[in-house]
Each structure stands twice: as C-alpha cells, then as structure tokens.
Design an enzyme around this catalytic site. Structure first.
Site, PDB file in Angstrom:
ATOM      1  N   LYS A  55      29.552  65.542 -85.645  1.00 43.65           N
ATOM      2  CA  LYS A  55      28.825  64.859 -84.576  1.00 43.65           C
ATOM      3  C   LYS A  55      29.345  65.152 -83.166  1.00 43.65           C
ATOM      4  CE  LYS A  55      25.827  63.448 -86.063  1.00 43.65           C
ATOM      5  NZ  LYS A  55      24.807  64.399 -86.636  1.00 43.65           N
ATOM      6  N   HIS A 115      33.404  72.146 -90.308  1.00 42.04           N
ATOM      7  CA  HIS A 115      33.996  70.891 -89.822  1.00 42.04           C
ATOM      8  C   HIS A 115      35.414  70.739 -90.392  1.00 42.04           C
ATOM      9  CE1 HIS A 115      30.337  69.526 -88.036  1.00 42.04           C
ATOM     10  NE2 HIS A 115      29.741  69.101 -89.119  1.00 42.04           N
ATOM     11  N   SER A 145      27.834  58.058 -83.347  1.00 44.49           N
ATOM     12  CA  SER A 145      26.888  59.073 -83.820  1.00 44.49           C
ATOM     13  C   SER A 145      27.018  59.260 -85.337  1.00 44.49           C
ATOM     14  CB  SER A 145      27.166  60.389 -83.082  1.00 44.49           C
ATOM     15  OG  SER A 145      26.264  61.381 -83.477  1.00 44.49           O
TER      16      SER A 145
HETATM   17  P1  A3P Z   1      24.096  61.419 -80.801  1.00 41.08           P
HETATM   18  O1  A3P Z   1      23.995  60.894 -82.192  1.00 41.08           O
HETATM   19  O2  A3P Z   1      25.133  60.692 -79.984  1.00 41.08           O
HETATM   20  O3  A3P Z   1      22.789  61.470 -80.092  1.00 41.08           O
HETATM   21  P2  A3P Z   1      26.260  67.641 -84.486  1.00 41.08           P
HETATM   22  O4  A3P Z   1      25.318  68.744 -84.195  1.00 41.08           O
HETATM   23  O5  A3P Z   1      27.708  68.028 -84.406  1.00 41.08           O
HETATM   24  O6  A3P Z   1      25.907  66.917 -85.749  1.00 41.08           O
HETATM   25  O7  A3P Z   1      26.137  66.579 -83.302  1.00 41.08           O
HETATM   26  C1  A3P Z   1      25.002  65.773 -83.157  1.00 41.08           C
HETATM   27  C2  A3P Z   1      25.128  65.022 -81.849  1.00 41.08           C
HETATM   28  O8  A3P Z   1      24.932  65.960 -80.762  1.00 41.08           O
HETATM   29  C3  A3P Z   1      24.046  63.944 -81.706  1.00 41.08           C
HETATM   30  O9  A3P Z   1      24.626  62.914 -80.887  1.00 41.08           O
HETATM   31  C4  A3P Z   1      22.968  64.729 -80.960  1.00 41.08           C
HETATM   32  O10 A3P Z   1      22.017  63.947 -80.305  1.00 41.08           O
HETATM   33  C5  A3P Z   1      23.839  65.518 -79.952  1.00 41.08           C
HETATM   34  N1  A3P Z   1      23.123  66.659 -79.390  1.00 41.08           N
HETATM   35  C6  A3P Z   1      22.477  67.648 -80.050  1.00 41.08           C
HETATM   36  N2  A3P Z   1      21.878  68.483 -79.186  1.00 41.08           N
HETATM   37  C7  A3P Z   1      22.168  68.021 -77.936  1.00 41.08           C
HETATM   38  C8  A3P Z   1      21.812  68.445 -76.616  1.00 41.08           C
HETATM   39  N3  A3P Z   1      21.038  69.502 -76.416  1.00 41.08           N
HETATM   40  N4  A3P Z   1      22.294  67.726 -75.577  1.00 41.08           N
HETATM   41  C9  A3P Z   1      23.080  66.648 -75.774  1.00 41.08           C
HETATM   42  N5  A3P Z   1      23.424  66.179 -76.999  1.00 41.08           N
HETATM   43  C10 A3P Z   1      22.973  66.860 -78.069  1.00 41.08           C
END
Ligand code: A3P
Length: 302
Positions: A55, A115, A145
């Site tokens: 996340k 991860h 998240s």
């Molecule tokens: P949130 O749940 O806080 O919104 P991962 O890809 O490591 O699983 O991370 C997911 C997190 O990154 C989520 O956070 C998601 O919304 C955020 N995320 C993905 N794309 C993004 C972007 N373009 N800008 C900002 N946050 C982003």
C-alpha cells in the site's frame, strides 16, 4: 465473463484464507507453499525491481516507470493491466499462474514487483546487482490503506475492527510483516546495493521532481513535455478511471471494489480520519523508538 474469470469465480467459492510464515514473517499460505521457487527465483542483470511495503504506492510507481521506459507512449502503456506488465514475484494467486511463472515467461527487460522484506529477497537479485526502486509511505497512511485493502481483497484475512487491526499492524502481525522492519531494512541496504529510495509523500508533493530521480536512475532523458504527459496520465483521477490501473479487470470475488475501491483516496493524511487520539499517542511513541537513529524520516502531512 471470460473463461479465466469463470475459473477464478469457481475457485473462490471454496476458498478459505489461510496464513503461513516464512522465517517468522506472515504470508498467505499459497506463497509459503512455493517458497523454494520464490527463494530460487533467477533475476536477470537488466531487471528493474520495484520494492515496497504493501500500500505504499506500488501500482502508481509501476505506471510511472513503465511510461518513462516507453518515453510517454500512453497507448503502449495500456497494452495490459499493471499487474500483468509487472509480475509480483512472491504471489501465488491460484488458480492463476504464480508471479515466478509469469516472470520466467517474460522477455527482458523486465520490471518486477515485490513486497518482500530485505532479508527474504531471492539472493539472485543481489548476485545480478539488479537495480531496485524502493517506495516508502508513512506508516499511518499505509495502515489505513492496508486496513481497507484487507476488507476488499478476498485473498487476505479479515482485518477485524479498526482497533484490532491497529494493534496487529503495530506488532507486525500482518501479511508481509512489520512496516518498521521493512522500511528500515531497505533503507540500510541502500549503502551496499543499487537502490533508489523514494517517498510517496514526495511524489504527491512534486511528481516531476521525483520523476527526475527515476530518470537518472533508469539512465533516461525525457523532455518536460513528456514528463507533463506522464504526470497527467498517472494522476490519481486518471489511474482511477483507467481499467489497466484500477484493478477493475480482476473479478469482484477476488477484489470487491464495492467494499473499497483499489484506487481509494490517494492522499497524505487520511490517517487523521481514522486514528483515535489515544492510538496516535501509542503510535508516535512506538515510531520514535523504532525509527530513531535510522536516519529515516517520514512526513504524515504536507
Ligand atoms: P489509498 O488506499 O490511501 O488511497 P499499492 O499500489 O502499493 O497497493 O498502493 C495503493 C495505494 O496507492 C492506495 O492508497 C492508492 O489509492 C494509492 N495510489 C495509487 N495510484 C495513485 C496515484 N496515481 N496517486 C496517488 N495515490 C495513488
């Protein structure tokens, strides 16, 4: 529904999420079952690894890096979903192929995702001196998240109440283990290996400044115009609407986006809407103890 999705729906009917451990770190049992294959994974010299604690903005950085390599060609970047373009090496999402199999079948140059905490990274990544981009995000926002992700991802155990999850996360009793050990382990490793360590908060604050770090690391040169195009295409809103990045192609029996969308909020500071005052005090005390002296510092608001 296509044949693959039907197979997944059938499979998920009987699924019972079970966790196992590798060297004391919790993982889905399906990952533990193929641990030997993961450990013996053969990296290649021209691989680029994207490593994160869950996340931390993995998908976001995957898209940015893909577009950097494609010199801003948005059409080509839409060739496949993010999780197909970048195999996740330790995942074994039955009945689909494992990340190891997908990576092995891929032509070079490859982007790979992990991860894994530093001590569990397959040794061939170090033997081949693979370049790694590590993305770190402050623990409070990661925790929130991850809490939502646990609820919508049917391959992960139910997180329980927020209060229960808060304690588990702080104790490192969550899949992929302790956030503290993860961010510190990778931070220290940058003294010995080719690791570019970047922060989610910095990317939110000034994406183009962070792209320039990635460009240097990937030995690429792109015009300001192309960088602006990448910024536009990888904005939170654009990725939320893009079926190749928003995980909408994954059946709802696996990722139930009606519970919480994958592209959820994309902000720094959402933790303030979840942390109770007492939890914040407990967290800050633990954070101080664990992070002090590491040289690392995180921003929990901008
Ligand atoms: P949130 O749940 O806080 O919104 P991962 O890809 O490591 O699983 O991370 C997911 C997190 O990154 C989520 O956070 C998601 O919304 C955020 N995320 C993905 N794309 C993004 C972007 N373009 N800008 C900002 N946050 C982003």
């Amino acid at each position: 529904m296509d044949e693959e999705s039907q197979k997944i729906v059938e499979f998920m009917k009987d699924i019972e999420v079970k966790m196992g451990q590798v060297e004391g770190i919790p993982f889905p049992e399906s990952t533990c079952e193929i641990w030997d294959q993961i450990h013996n994974f053969q990296a290649r010299e021209d691989d680029i690894l994207i490593a994160t604690y869950p996340k931390a903005g993995t998908t976001w950085v995957q898209e940015i890096m893909d577009l950097i390599l494609l010199e801003g060609d948005v059409e080509k970047s839409m060739r496949a979903p993010s999780f197909v373009k970048v195999p996740f090496i330790e995942i074994n999402p039955k009945p689909r192929k494992s990340g190891v199999d997908n990576a092995n079948a891929m032509e070079s140059p490859r982007f790979l995702k992990t991860h894994l905490p530093i001590q569990l990274l397959p040794p061939s990544f170090w033997d081949k001196n693979v370049r790694v981009v590590y993305v770190a995000r402050n623990a409070k926002d990661c925790m929130v998240s991850y809490f939502y992700f646990h609820q919508m991802n049917k391959g992960l155990p139910d997180p329980g109440t927020w209060d229960e999850y808060f304690s588990k996360f702080l104790a490192g009793d969550v899949p992929w283990g302790s956030w503290f050990d993860h961010v510190i382990g990778w931070w220290k490793a940058k003294e010995k290996h080719q690791i570019l360590y970047i922060f989610y908060e910095d990317l939110i604050e000034d994406p183009i400044r962070e792209y320039r770090k990635l460009l240097k690391f990937l030995r690429k040169h792109l015009s300001d115009e192309v960088l602006e195009k990448i910024r536009h295409h990888t904005s939170f809103q654009a990725m939320k609407e893009n079926p190749m990045t928003n995980y909408s192609v994954v059946p709802a029996v696996v990722l139930d986006q009606s519970i919480s969308p994958f592209m959820r909020k994309g902000e720094v500071g959402d933790w303030k809407n979840h942390f109770l005052v007492a939890q914040n005090i407990v967290f800050d005390e633990e954070y101080k103890k664990r992070i002090e002296g590491s040289g690392l510092s995180f921003r929990t608001q901008l």
